[in-house]
Design a protein around this motif. Structure first.
Motif, PDB file in Angstrom:
ATOM      1  N   LEU A  96      42.309 -66.294  39.250  1.00 32.00           N
ATOM      2  CA  LEU A  96      42.778 -65.646  40.471  1.00 32.00           C
ATOM      3  C   LEU A  96      41.655 -65.697  41.494  1.00 32.00           C
ATOM      4  O   LEU A  96      40.526 -65.285  41.215  1.00 32.00           O
ATOM      5  CB  LEU A  96      43.179 -64.197  40.203  1.00 32.00           C
ATOM      6  N   SER A  97      41.959 -66.207  42.679  1.00 35.63           N
ATOM      7  CA  SER A  97      40.965 -66.305  43.741  1.00 35.63           C
ATOM      8  C   SER A  97      41.083 -65.123  44.687  1.00 35.63           C
ATOM      9  O   SER A  97      42.182 -64.804  45.163  1.00 35.63           O
ATOM     10  CB  SER A  97      41.146 -67.618  44.514  1.00 35.63           C
ATOM     11  N   LEU A  98      39.936 -64.494  44.946  1.00 36.21           N
ATOM     12  CA  LEU A  98      39.870 -63.309  45.790  1.00 36.21           C
ATOM     13  C   LEU A  98      39.276 -63.667  47.152  1.00 36.21           C
ATOM     14  O   LEU A  98      38.572 -64.666  47.281  1.00 36.21           O
ATOM     15  CB  LEU A  98      39.002 -62.233  45.113  1.00 36.21           C
ATOM     16  N   PRO A  99      39.517 -62.865  48.174  1.00 36.26           N
ATOM     17  CA  PRO A  99      38.946 -63.148  49.502  1.00 36.26           C
ATOM     18  C   PRO A  99      37.422 -63.239  49.442  1.00 36.26           C
ATOM     19  O   PRO A  99      36.759 -62.380  48.859  1.00 36.26           O
ATOM     20  CB  PRO A  99      39.396 -61.940  50.336  1.00 36.26           C
ATOM     21  N   VAL A 100      36.856 -64.283  50.060  1.00 38.82           N
ATOM     22  CA  VAL A 100      35.399 -64.459  50.063  1.00 38.82           C
ATOM     23  C   VAL A 100      34.920 -65.033  51.395  1.00 38.82           C
ATOM     24  O   VAL A 100      33.743 -65.349  51.561  1.00 38.82           O
ATOM     25  CB  VAL A 100      34.960 -65.355  48.878  1.00 38.82           C
ATOM     26  N   TYR A 101      35.799 -65.133  52.378  1.00 40.89           N
ATOM     27  CA  TYR A 101      35.465 -65.785  53.646  1.00 40.89           C
ATOM     28  C   TYR A 101      34.314 -65.062  54.354  1.00 40.89           C
ATOM     29  O   TYR A 101      34.070 -63.876  54.128  1.00 40.89           O
ATOM     30  CB  TYR A 101      36.699 -65.902  54.543  1.00 40.89           C
ATOM     31  N   PRO A 102      33.579 -65.771  55.217  1.00 37.32           N
ATOM     32  CA  PRO A 102      32.320 -65.255  55.766  1.00 37.32           C
ATOM     33  C   PRO A 102      32.434 -63.940  56.535  1.00 37.32           C
ATOM     34  O   PRO A 102      31.489 -63.136  56.525  1.00 37.32           O
ATOM     35  CB  PRO A 102      31.856 -66.381  56.715  1.00 37.32           C
ATOM     36  N   ALA A 128      48.573 -57.042  45.712  1.00 38.96           N
ATOM     37  CA  ALA A 128      49.507 -57.180  46.829  1.00 38.96           C
ATOM     38  C   ALA A 128      50.076 -55.824  47.249  1.00 38.96           C
ATOM     39  O   ALA A 128      50.248 -55.558  48.445  1.00 38.96           O
ATOM     40  CB  ALA A 128      50.634 -58.138  46.450  1.00 38.96           C
ATOM     41  N   GLU A 129      50.340 -54.975  46.270  1.00 41.10           N
ATOM     42  CA  GLU A 129      50.855 -53.634  46.557  1.00 41.10           C
ATOM     43  C   GLU A 129      49.838 -52.810  47.338  1.00 41.10           C
ATOM     44  O   GLU A 129      50.204 -51.872  48.056  1.00 41.10           O
ATOM     45  CB  GLU A 129      51.226 -52.920  45.253  1.00 41.10           C
ATOM     46  N   ASN A 130      48.571 -53.193  47.202  1.00 37.83           N
ATOM     47  CA  ASN A 130      47.496 -52.504  47.918  1.00 37.83           C
ATOM     48  C   ASN A 130      46.994 -53.314  49.117  1.00 37.83           C
ATOM     49  O   ASN A 130      45.872 -53.107  49.580  1.00 37.83           O
ATOM     50  CB  ASN A 130      46.353 -52.193  46.954  1.00 37.83           C
ATOM     51  N   GLN A 131      47.844 -54.236  49.588  1.00 35.40           N
ATOM     52  CA  GLN A 131      47.591 -55.019  50.800  1.00 35.40           C
ATOM     53  C   GLN A 131      46.371 -55.927  50.710  1.00 35.40           C
ATOM     54  O   GLN A 131      45.671 -56.172  51.690  1.00 35.40           O
ATOM     55  CB  GLN A 131      47.476 -54.106  52.028  1.00 35.40           C
ATOM     56  N   ILE A 132      46.141 -56.443  49.496  1.00 36.95           N
ATOM     57  CA  ILE A 132      45.051 -57.395  49.278  1.00 36.95           C
ATOM     58  C   ILE A 132      45.649 -58.738  48.891  1.00 36.95           C
ATOM     59  O   ILE A 132      46.396 -58.837  47.909  1.00 36.95           O
ATOM     60  CB  ILE A 132      44.099 -56.916  48.166  1.00 36.95           C
ATOM     61  N   ALA A 133      45.332 -59.764  49.661  1.00 33.99           N
ATOM     62  CA  ALA A 133      45.838 -61.104  49.365  1.00 33.99           C
ATOM     63  C   ALA A 133      44.964 -61.776  48.304  1.00 33.99           C
ATOM     64  O   ALA A 133      43.751 -61.568  48.253  1.00 33.99           O
ATOM     65  CB  ALA A 133      45.871 -61.946  50.629  1.00 33.99           C
ATOM     66  N   SER A 134      45.597 -62.582  47.488  1.00 29.86           N
ATOM     67  CA  SER A 134      44.893 -63.385  46.485  1.00 29.86           C
ATOM     68  C   SER A 134      45.713 -64.659  46.271  1.00 29.86           C
ATOM     69  O   SER A 134      46.810 -64.789  46.799  1.00 29.86           O
ATOM     70  CB  SER A 134      44.730 -62.613  45.171  1.00 29.86           C
ATOM     71  N   ALA A 135      45.169 -65.591  45.515  1.00 25.77           N
ATOM     72  CA  ALA A 135      45.888 -66.847  45.284  1.00 25.77           C
ATOM     73  C   ALA A 135      45.542 -67.408  43.917  1.00 25.77           C
ATOM     74  O   ALA A 135      44.470 -67.134  43.370  1.00 25.77           O
ATOM     75  CB  ALA A 135      45.554 -67.871  46.367  1.00 25.77           C
ATOM     76  N   ILE A 136      46.477 -68.190  43.378  1.00 17.88           N
ATOM     77  CA  ILE A 136      46.274 -68.838  42.086  1.00 17.88           C
ATOM     78  C   ILE A 136      46.043 -70.331  42.315  1.00 17.88           C
ATOM     79  O   ILE A 136      46.940 -71.059  42.727  1.00 17.88           O
ATOM     80  CB  ILE A 136      47.489 -68.629  41.162  1.00 17.88           C
ATOM     81  N   PHE A 137      44.824 -70.757  42.093  1.00 23.08           N
ATOM     82  CA  PHE A 137      44.443 -72.181  42.163  1.00 23.08           C
ATOM     83  C   PHE A 137      43.933 -72.580  40.778  1.00 23.08           C
ATOM     84  O   PHE A 137      42.782 -72.291  40.447  1.00 23.08           O
ATOM     85  CB  PHE A 137      43.345 -72.424  43.190  1.00 23.08           C
ATOM     86  N   TYR A 165      36.459 -52.590  48.543  1.00 26.90           N
ATOM     87  CA  TYR A 165      37.856 -52.168  48.369  1.00 26.90           C
ATOM     88  C   TYR A 165      38.588 -53.119  47.420  1.00 26.90           C
ATOM     89  O   TYR A 165      39.323 -52.671  46.524  1.00 26.90           O
ATOM     90  CB  TYR A 165      38.562 -52.126  49.725  1.00 26.90           C
ATOM     91  N   VAL A 166      38.373 -54.429  47.599  1.00 22.42           N
ATOM     92  CA  VAL A 166      39.010 -55.410  46.714  1.00 22.42           C
ATOM     93  C   VAL A 166      38.547 -55.204  45.278  1.00 22.42           C
ATOM     94  O   VAL A 166      39.361 -55.095  44.352  1.00 22.42           O
ATOM     95  CB  VAL A 166      38.694 -56.853  47.162  1.00 22.42           C
ATOM     96  N   ALA A 167      37.232 -55.143  45.081  1.00 22.08           N
ATOM     97  CA  ALA A 167      36.699 -54.978  43.725  1.00 22.08           C
ATOM     98  C   ALA A 167      37.139 -53.657  43.113  1.00 22.08           C
ATOM     99  O   ALA A 167      37.504 -53.596  41.926  1.00 22.08           O
ATOM    100  CB  ALA A 167      35.180 -55.073  43.752  1.00 22.08           C
ATOM    101  N   GLY A 168      37.115 -52.596  43.920  1.00 24.66           N
ATOM    102  CA  GLY A 168      37.537 -51.295  43.421  1.00 24.66           C
ATOM    103  C   GLY A 168      38.993 -51.287  42.998  1.00 24.66           C
ATOM    104  O   GLY A 168      39.366 -50.653  41.993  1.00 24.66           O
ATOM    105  N   THR A 169      39.833 -52.016  43.718  1.00 21.70           N
ATOM    106  CA  THR A 169      41.254 -52.100  43.377  1.00 21.70           C
ATOM    107  C   THR A 169      41.455 -52.891  42.090  1.00 21.70           C
ATOM    108  O   THR A 169      42.291 -52.532  41.249  1.00 21.70           O
ATOM    109  CB  THR A 169      42.046 -52.732  44.538  1.00 21.70           C
ATOM    110  N   VAL A 170      40.685 -53.964  41.924  1.00 22.85           N
ATOM    111  CA  VAL A 170      40.739 -54.726  40.674  1.00 22.85           C
ATOM    112  C   VAL A 170      40.358 -53.836  39.494  1.00 22.85           C
ATOM    113  O   VAL A 170      41.055 -53.789  38.468  1.00 22.85           O
ATOM    114  CB  VAL A 170      39.802 -55.954  40.734  1.00 22.85           C
ATOM    115  N   LEU A 171      39.266 -53.110  39.642  1.00 25.38           N
ATOM    116  CA  LEU A 171      38.797 -52.243  38.554  1.00 25.38           C
ATOM    117  C   LEU A 171      39.773 -51.098  38.292  1.00 25.38           C
ATOM    118  O   LEU A 171      39.956 -50.673  37.140  1.00 25.38           O
ATOM    119  CB  LEU A 171      37.408 -51.696  38.884  1.00 25.38           C
TER     120      LEU A 171
END
Length: 368
Positions: free
Chosen positions: A341-347, A300-309, A356-362
């Protein structure tokens, strides 16, 4: 770079004119509840799903509810299902007066573990509701075999699995019926609530059609006590436009998931495991992550949305307290609720956004 969890505006921009024309046609017809637009959608979605019948209803929740009603699940009956799911799965069972009985899930697929089902069957058990979570079909061959051996009905909760298949069979075709949701965030989402029940049984289809319209047949003559579960015509028209794009959208989700998989190789992140024979539609790309809450905050601090399902399993939710479950009863589901944790995957995601998302996770784990 900003990355939303889902960008429906990007999808809408590609179909704006088509949906406007379809909605206008409904407005001109003045058929707003069921009607020709819904009938056309039902025919097309039945063909897409490979089902003999498709019955449009008001939501995915109501699809589950009307299916339980049509299959005569009554007060005092028990229904086996998974604790790692959206509330509607078990909530619908309670609404018909039956009792949810929870079976723990597989730690890799996140779906109900068939090896735990048989020991929960009693003389009160009437049905099994497996959930095809995050777009991957549960182990239906094993589940249907257990159901047949014990004379139980099976309702697939396929709310997140439209277009998914296992061993060449599409979701909604493995047993008595399948229930789908067209909530706007689903892979096939409407412009509001909507749902569907698929079945290959003439008798069950007939009961579902009567029950969704207050139980009347013909009009104002009531065979049974039903409900107002009709699909709106505007939703049918919009979904009919979107349906032709669904396979392409699902394929793009699989492409995005494959890129994530490669980027997360040899990392602390546990990627989704798709079982042999399954074609997932990746309604969610859900990882199991150490220090999950810290990771989500960092994203979130890096402007990436995620969700807990989902943050809490159903068996220990307050509304099901009278069932008598306690923490520790279903350890796999409980552990997943602390890790997923669910990451953005939309088409419409670009490769650059995924990287960018994966790099931020790593980066969070100090492995980038």
């Amino acid at each position: 770079m900003q990355v939303p969890l889902l960008d429906l505006k990007a999808q809408y921009a590609t179909i704006k004119d088509e949906t406007a024309q379809a909605i206008s046609k409904v407005c001109e017809s003045q058929f707003f509840a069921l009607g020709p637009a819904v009938a056309e959608f039902e025919q097309n979605i039945a063909e897409y799903c490979g089902s003999k019948f498709a019955i449009g209803v008001s939501s995915g929740t109501d699809a589950l509810l009307v299916s339980l009603m049509a299959l005569d699940v009554k007060p005092g009956d028990e229904v086996i299902t998974a604790p790692f799911s959206f509330f509607a799965t078990a909530g619908s069972v309670v609404r018909v007066g039956a009792k949810p009985v929870f079976v723990d899930v597989d730690p890799d697929s996140f779906n109900i573990d068939p090896t735990g089902i048989e020991e929960k069957i009693t003389n009160k058990t009437r049905a099994i509701i497996p959930v095809h979570l995050f777009g991957q079909i549960a182990q239906m061959m094993a589940i249907t075999e257990i159901a047949r051996r014990h004379g139980l009905v099976v309702i697939e909760d396929a709310a997140q699995a439209i277009g998914a298949s296992r061993d060449g069979v599409k979701a909604g075709n493995f047993d008595d019926c399948g229930c789908f949701s067209f909530y706007p965030t689903k892979n096939l989402g409407g412009f509001g609530d909507g749902g569907l029940v698929t079945t290959n049984s003439d008798d069950l289809a007939g009961r579902l059609k009567i029950l969704r319209d207050h139980g009347q047949d013909p009009r104002y003559f009531y065979k049974v006590i039903g409900g107002n579960f009709r699909l709106d015509a505007i939703q049918g028209a919009v979904l009919n436009v979107k349906l032709k794009y669904l396979d392409n959208w699902n394929e793009k989700r699989r492409r995005n998931a494959a890129l994530y998989d490669s980027l997360f190789a040899d990392s602390p992140v546990k990627i989704p495991k798709i079982e042999v024979g399954n074609v997932s539609i990746y309604h969610q790309y859900t990882i199991a992550a150490p220090e999950r809450d810290g990771l989500q905050k960092f994203l979130a601090e890096n402007q990436i949305a995620s969700a807990i399902f989902y943050p809490k399993p159903l068996h220990i939710q307050d509304c099901f307290a009278e069932l008598g479950y306690k923490k520790g009863d279903l350890p796999v589901a409980e552990k997943l609720c602390e890790q997923v944790l669910s990451l953005p995957v939309y088409p419409e995601l670009s490769p650059e956004q995924i990287e960018y998302v994966a790099g931020t996770v790593l980066k969070f784990y100090g492995t980038n």
